[in-house]
Design an enzyme around this catalytic site. Structure first.
Site, short mmCIF file in Angstrom:
data_model
loop_
_atom_site.label_atom_id
_atom_site.label_comp_id
_atom_site.label_asym_id
_atom_site.label_seq_id
_atom_site.Cartn_x
_atom_site.Cartn_y
_atom_site.Cartn_z
N ASP A 159 0.86 -1.18 0.00
CA ASP A 159 0.00 0.00 0.00
C ASP A 159 0.90 1.23 0.00
O ASP A 159 2.13 1.12 -0.04
CB ASP A 159 -0.95 -0.01 1.21
CG ASP A 159 -2.30 0.62 0.88
OD1 ASP A 159 -2.32 1.81 0.54
OD2 ASP A 159 -3.32 -0.08 0.95
N HIS A 231 -2.85 3.28 -4.76
CA HIS A 231 -2.15 2.95 -3.51
C HIS A 231 -0.69 2.60 -3.80
O HIS A 231 -0.13 1.67 -3.23
CB HIS A 231 -2.84 1.79 -2.79
CG HIS A 231 -4.19 2.14 -2.22
ND1 HIS A 231 -4.33 2.83 -1.04
CD2 HIS A 231 -5.44 1.91 -2.69
CE1 HIS A 231 -5.63 3.00 -0.79
NE2 HIS A 231 -6.32 2.46 -1.78
N GLU A 295 -10.08 2.42 -4.87
CA GLU A 295 -9.73 3.80 -4.54
C GLU A 295 -8.65 4.35 -5.47
O GLU A 295 -7.69 5.00 -5.04
CB GLU A 295 -9.28 3.88 -3.08
CG GLU A 295 -10.37 3.49 -2.09
CD GLU A 295 -9.94 3.50 -0.65
OE1 GLU A 295 -10.79 3.69 0.23
OE2 GLU A 295 -8.73 3.30 -0.39
N TRP A 362 -16.76 -4.58 -0.69
CA TRP A 362 -16.59 -3.99 0.63
C TRP A 362 -17.58 -2.85 0.87
O TRP A 362 -17.90 -2.54 2.03
CB TRP A 362 -15.15 -3.50 0.81
CG TRP A 362 -14.77 -2.28 0.01
CD1 TRP A 362 -14.32 -2.26 -1.27
CD2 TRP A 362 -14.77 -0.92 0.46
NE1 TRP A 362 -14.04 -0.97 -1.66
CE2 TRP A 362 -14.31 -0.13 -0.62
CE3 TRP A 362 -15.11 -0.30 1.66
CZ2 TRP A 362 -14.19 1.26 -0.53
CZ3 TRP A 362 -15.00 1.08 1.74
CH2 TRP A 362 -14.53 1.85 0.67
N TYR A 387 -15.82 -4.81 8.97
CA TYR A 387 -14.57 -4.07 9.15
C TYR A 387 -14.29 -4.02 10.66
O TYR A 387 -14.85 -3.20 11.38
CB TYR A 387 -14.68 -2.67 8.55
CG TYR A 387 -14.24 -2.61 7.10
CD1 TYR A 387 -14.48 -3.67 6.23
CD2 TYR A 387 -13.60 -1.48 6.60
CE1 TYR A 387 -14.09 -3.63 4.92
CE2 TYR A 387 -13.21 -1.42 5.27
CZ TYR A 387 -13.44 -2.50 4.43
OH TYR A 387 -13.04 -2.45 3.11
N ASP A 389 -11.72 -3.03 12.21
CA ASP A 389 -10.99 -1.88 12.72
C ASP A 389 -11.94 -0.83 13.29
O ASP A 389 -11.50 0.13 13.92
CB ASP A 389 -10.11 -1.25 11.63
CG ASP A 389 -10.81 -1.21 10.28
OD1 ASP A 389 -11.06 -2.30 9.73
OD2 ASP A 389 -11.10 -0.12 9.78
N TRP A 437 -8.03 -3.43 8.96
CA TRP A 437 -7.10 -2.41 8.47
C TRP A 437 -6.37 -1.83 9.69
O TRP A 437 -6.94 -1.71 10.77
CB TRP A 437 -7.85 -1.32 7.71
CG TRP A 437 -8.60 -1.88 6.53
CD1 TRP A 437 -9.93 -2.16 6.46
CD2 TRP A 437 -8.05 -2.25 5.26
NE1 TRP A 437 -10.24 -2.68 5.22
CE2 TRP A 437 -9.11 -2.74 4.46
CE3 TRP A 437 -6.76 -2.21 4.71
CZ2 TRP A 437 -8.92 -3.19 3.16
CZ3 TRP A 437 -6.58 -2.65 3.41
CH2 TRP A 437 -7.65 -3.13 2.65
N THR A 438 -5.10 -1.47 9.52
CA THR A 438 -4.27 -1.28 10.71
C THR A 438 -3.75 0.13 10.91
O THR A 438 -2.75 0.33 11.61
CB THR A 438 -3.09 -2.28 10.69
OG1 THR A 438 -2.29 -2.04 9.53
CG2 THR A 438 -3.59 -3.72 10.70
N GLU A 439 -4.42 1.13 10.35
CA GLU A 439 -4.01 2.49 10.68
C GLU A 439 -3.99 2.70 12.19
O GLU A 439 -3.12 3.39 12.72
CB GLU A 439 -4.95 3.51 10.03
CG GLU A 439 -4.81 3.64 8.53
CD GLU A 439 -5.79 2.74 7.77
OE1 GLU A 439 -6.13 3.07 6.63
OE2 GLU A 439 -6.22 1.72 8.35
#
Length: 530
Positions: A159, A231, A295, A362, A387, A389, A437-439
């Protein structure tokens, strides 16, 4: 038991099962059972306490488990079925059997279980690009998936914020693109703040081979994702010539959508095909490869005379058509290598996909239904409720999350193949997958908190019946405790799990040194004289 078997009937009698018990049957079934029950240290023998038999009519993941006073019998349609039978057998034992110190003996109650999954794809997704998780954590996640009969681990390997796999052909990817100098500690805000701590890591090709073998022995398939053509900041930081203008890029240190995009010209297709070859050689048999397609900001394609001319030479009317063409080239290359392409739903909306491309909708089940109606297989991945997250409660005590609120009950109520879909549409649902997702997931403890016990509900809806899930989940938490999973308690976070500033690694050195000096002076003042 979680997930709940199709048929579970109690029988009279019981059997005392001890470590070192014998297991008989074909090697293809013995080994999966031994892998699933390592605490038993089972030894092959002709008159085993556990007898295994093969019955192809049960299907590759189906099994029948019978326990009684004369022993335990496992009949399975294949190695995966035998593995799942052993996992069900394990759940008949006390919670303490999940500890590494467990030796037994344990009493197995008399029972007859007949079981097979509703869906062939029962997955978890882990974003290792935003925050990297070392190999040991991936193996631990595979172990936890195996306990819950989850069988696809989707690794988001590339990404804007990082590239996570070695490339021998393009070594700058792991030398440059695998790390960033700092990480954003805000969340899509104008008042940007950063931790000023380098972050990075990548899996060697040998690591991938080891992970794939480890997962395969536990009936888990690894699905690698190289997200293109958007990305792309990390890729372009190493090889800017693969972009539209050749301008320099850097690995992103903030979150959000980037305009960075790969060129669709032949050198990019050649580059990605080489990457696929390296991945597939390392991973071995890999039925699916995810190529992203989400995206994508197409502005740089539309403003490039070279790319516009290339699009026109292909007879394509728009940049969206060109994106569809580009992804189809990659899907064709994967098909030649024996793998099916998987994409996020934006790629389906752009059109032009190979018919065998799997779509992950998604953005919701409406687009999933459109993809299924068009004849594409789909894996349900709806942002709500899949999701993970997202926060589990609208509470200031919850750790910072991307959104809120998705509860265990929300996940458990989700139907991956809704009843109002036509039989043909439902037949295209391969299964269901939760995304992490790991933000806002910087470490393994946070990963545990986000995934569990909501991933238990994912296992439940992916496998089959959902009767009395809440009651069974309460009992199941003891197993997670024994396994050392730092899950979110049903009543809310423990004090040490509550919301805290997301500034990993940030230390005020001057304040620490001042405190050390202060402590030194205190010690000097109280030291007895000689």
């Amino acid at each position: 038991m979680i997930p709940r078997p199709k048929v579970l009937n109690p029988l009279s009698g019981s059997y005392d099962l001890a470590a070192g018990a014998a297991i008989s049957g074909p090697d293809t079934l013995i080994e999966p059972v031994r892998t699933a029950l390592p605490m038993l240290d089972l030894r092959p023998g002709d008159d085993g306490a556990i007898a295994t038999r093969h019955d192809p009519a049960l299907g590759v993941e189906g099994y029948r488990l019978i326990a009684g006073s004369r022993g335990i019998e496992i009949t399975a349609g294949g190695p995966a079925g035998a593995f799942y039978a052993a996992q069900s057998l394990h759940q008949l034992l006390p919670d303490a059997s999940y500890r590494v110190t467990a030796r037994g003996p344990w009493t197995v109650p008399g029972v007859r279980i007949e079981d097979a999954p509703r869906f062939p794809w029962r997955g978890l997704h882990l974003d290792v690009a935003r925050h990297f998780f070392p190999k040991r954590e991936i193996m631990r996640l595979v172990d936890l998936m195996a306990v819950h009969k989850l069988n696809h681990l989707h690794l988001h390997l590339a990404d804007d914020q990082g590239w996570r796999v070695e490339s021998r052909a393009y070594p700058l990817l792991h030398e440059i693109s695998s790390h960033r100098p700092r990480t954003a500690v805000h969340f899509y805000r104008e008042d940007e703040a950063y931790d000023d701590v380098p972050h990075g890591g990548y899996y060697s090709l040998a690591d991938l081979a080891e992970l794939a073998a480890y997962a395969r022995a536990r009936a888990v398939t690894i699905v690698p994702e190289i997200d293109v053509p958007g990305h792309a900041s990390a890729i372009l930081a190493a090889y800017p010539s693969l972009g539209v203008t050749g301008e320099p890029h850097r690995v992103m240190d903030r979150w959000g959508i980037s305009p960075a995009i790969l060129s669709p010209l032949p050198p990019t297709v050649e580059f990605l095909t080489t990457i696929f070859d390296e991945l597939l050689e390392a991973l071995g048999d890999t039925p699916y490869v995810h190529i992203g397609g989400d995206e994508v900001v197409l502005d740089r394609w539309t403003s490039s005379p070279e790319i516009v001319a290339y699009r026109e030479s292909l007879g394509l009317a728009s940049a969206n058509d060109l994106q569809a063409w580009f992804l189809r080239q990659l899907a064709d290359a994967l098909a030649e290598r024996g793998s099916r392409a998987v994409v996020w739903d934006e790629a389906f909306v752009s059109g032009g996909l190979r018919q065998d491309t799997v779509v992950m909708p998604w953005r919701g089940m409406n687009v999933g239904r459109r993809a299924a109606a068009a004849g594409h297989d789909v894996v349900a991945t709806s942002v709500f409720p899949l999701y993970l997250d997202y926060a589990e409660a609208a509470s200031a005590e919850e750790p910072m999350a991307i959104g809120e609120t998705i509860t265990v009950a929300d996940v458990a109520a989700f139907d991956p193949a809704p009843a109002d879909w036509s039989p043909s549409e439902r037949s295209h649902v391969l299964g269901v997958q939760a995304q992490l997702w790991t933000e806002r997931v910087p470490d393994a403890r946070t990963m545990d908190y986000r995934l569990w016990p909501r991933a238990c509900a994912v296992a439940e809806i992916a496998w089959g019946p959902r009767d009395d899930f809440d009651g069974r989940l309460d009992a199941h938490l003891g197993r997670l405790d024994a396994l050392g999973v730092e899950y979110r308690p049903p009543a809310g976070p423990h004090p040490w799990q509550r919301r805290r500033p997301h500034r990993p690694g940030v230390i005020d050195v001057s304040a620490v040194m001042a405190r050390i000096d202060e402590m030194t002076l205190d010690a000097e003042s109280t030291r007895p004289s000689v």
